[in-house]
Design an enzyme around this catalytic site. Structure first.
Site, PDB file in Angstrom:
ATOM      1  N   LYS A   1       5.447   3.622  -7.533  1.00  0.00           N
ATOM      2  CA  LYS A   1       5.096   4.378  -6.327  1.00  0.00           C
ATOM      3  C   LYS A   1       3.606   4.224  -6.030  1.00  0.00           C
ATOM      4  O   LYS A   1       3.195   4.152  -4.863  1.00  0.00           O
ATOM      5  CB  LYS A   1       5.454   5.852  -6.508  1.00  0.00           C
TER       6      LYS A   1
ATOM      7  N   GLU B   1       0.731   0.238   1.149  1.00  0.00           N
ATOM      8  CA  GLU B   1       0.715   1.016   2.388  1.00  0.00           C
ATOM      9  C   GLU B   1      -0.710   1.142   2.934  1.00  0.00           C
ATOM     10  O   GLU B   1      -0.945   0.994   4.143  1.00  0.00           O
ATOM     11  CB  GLU B   1       1.315   2.384   2.088  1.00  0.00           C
TER      12      GLU B   1
END
Length: 298
Positions: free
Chosen positions: A165, A172
């Site tokens: 993650k 991102e």
């Protein structure tokens, strides 16, 4: 299937609602009485759940998560299971797992992506822990994940969920920064009178079409030119951890590092790219955005 959910904020509350839609019995706890919680304390949560219990911790990383897990270690019993679904550093997972293991309690770390859209679209899940513990929550994963074959991975042992993650969020950062910089460059050019229209046009047929591009177009529709937004975008820690891990492993991450530094320097100055990044964070995660101060006529 019955699951305890600690933390009923933007993410935890929506996740509880999606689980209930799928027939999972969720017992929710939050410190706030206005959260719609089902129980008023962790002690009550543990008492309501029948062994073997499964409890999902969905609170901010750091002290809130650590104190919740420490309290659960005293309240739960051997054979119970704790999931840390927040954005905790992967380096903390081994410590939490070891402390719980002393009590015979299993531990999973789950990276969760989907933001405020996850309630309807589903959540991407990256899970670390033993295969046996992972399989115990099969109905929970099935209820939370998006429809279709993807969106769920048993990433590896304890720590792998939050590590992947972390990598996801670092990527991102870079993607959002690239979109923001392109938007800012178009705004600076006299050749492009309507950058918002260009962004909308890119949503079909282009190599860069993506959900983030869709969200940038949506933000421009809500706020043409993003003119009322302050050019400030906060950084929540994951990219810092990713750059630190990369330095330790000797893996260069120039794009992620540059995006991280851009967010840190955005706390002062005026930059159209950072207005776009701030707007994107608000679109997918509901993160607050600062408004551009109004200029006074003196």
């Amino acid at each position: 299937m019955r699951l305890g959910m600690i933390g009923l904020g933007r993410m935890g509350g929506n996740m509880a609602a999606r689980l209930r839609r799928a027939g999972i019995d969720v017992v929710g706890y939050d410190r706030s009485p206005a959260s719609g919680r089902d129980v008023a304390s962790l002690e009550e949560l543990a008492a309501v759940l029948a062994p073997p219990r499964a409890v999902w911790v969905m609170v901010p990383a750091g002290e809130a998560t650590a104190s919740s897990i420490a309290a659960l270690a005293d309240l739960l019993e051997p054979g119970d299971l704790v999931v840390d679904g927040g954005n905790s550093p992967f380096s903390e997972d081994q410590r939490h797992a070891a402390a719980l293991a002393e009590r015979g309690i299993e531990f999973l770390d789950a990276g969760v992506s989907g933001g405020v859209w996850g309630l309807d679209e589903g959540y991407a899940l990256m899970v670390g822990g033993s295969p046996e513990a992972f399989e115990r929550l099969a109905p929970v994963w099935a209820a939370l994940k998006p429809d279709g074959p993807d969106g769920l991975v048993h990433a590896g042992p304890v720590g792998a969920g939050h590590f992947t993650k972390m990598v996801h969020n670092g990527i991102e950062y870079g993607m959002m920064q690239a979109l923001g910089e392109g938007y800012g460059l178009m705004q600076a050019s006299d050749l492009v009178p309507d950058p918002d229209a260009v962004v909308r046009s890119w949503r079909s047929g282009t190599v860069i079409r993506s959900w983030l591009l869709d969200l940038l177009a949506r933000a421009c529709g809500d706020n043409p030119g993003l003119a009322s937004l302050a050019p400030q975008a906060a950084e929540s820690g994951e990219a810092r951890w990713m750059v630190a891990a990369a330095l330790e492993l000797g893996v260069p991450l120039p794009a992620t590092a540059a995006a991280l530094y851009a967010r840190q320097t955005s706390q002062g100055g005026d930059n159209a790219a950072m207005r776009a990044v701030a707007a994107l964070r608000n679109q997918f995660g509901g993160h607050a955005v600062a408004k551009q101060p109004r200029k006074l006529d003196l």
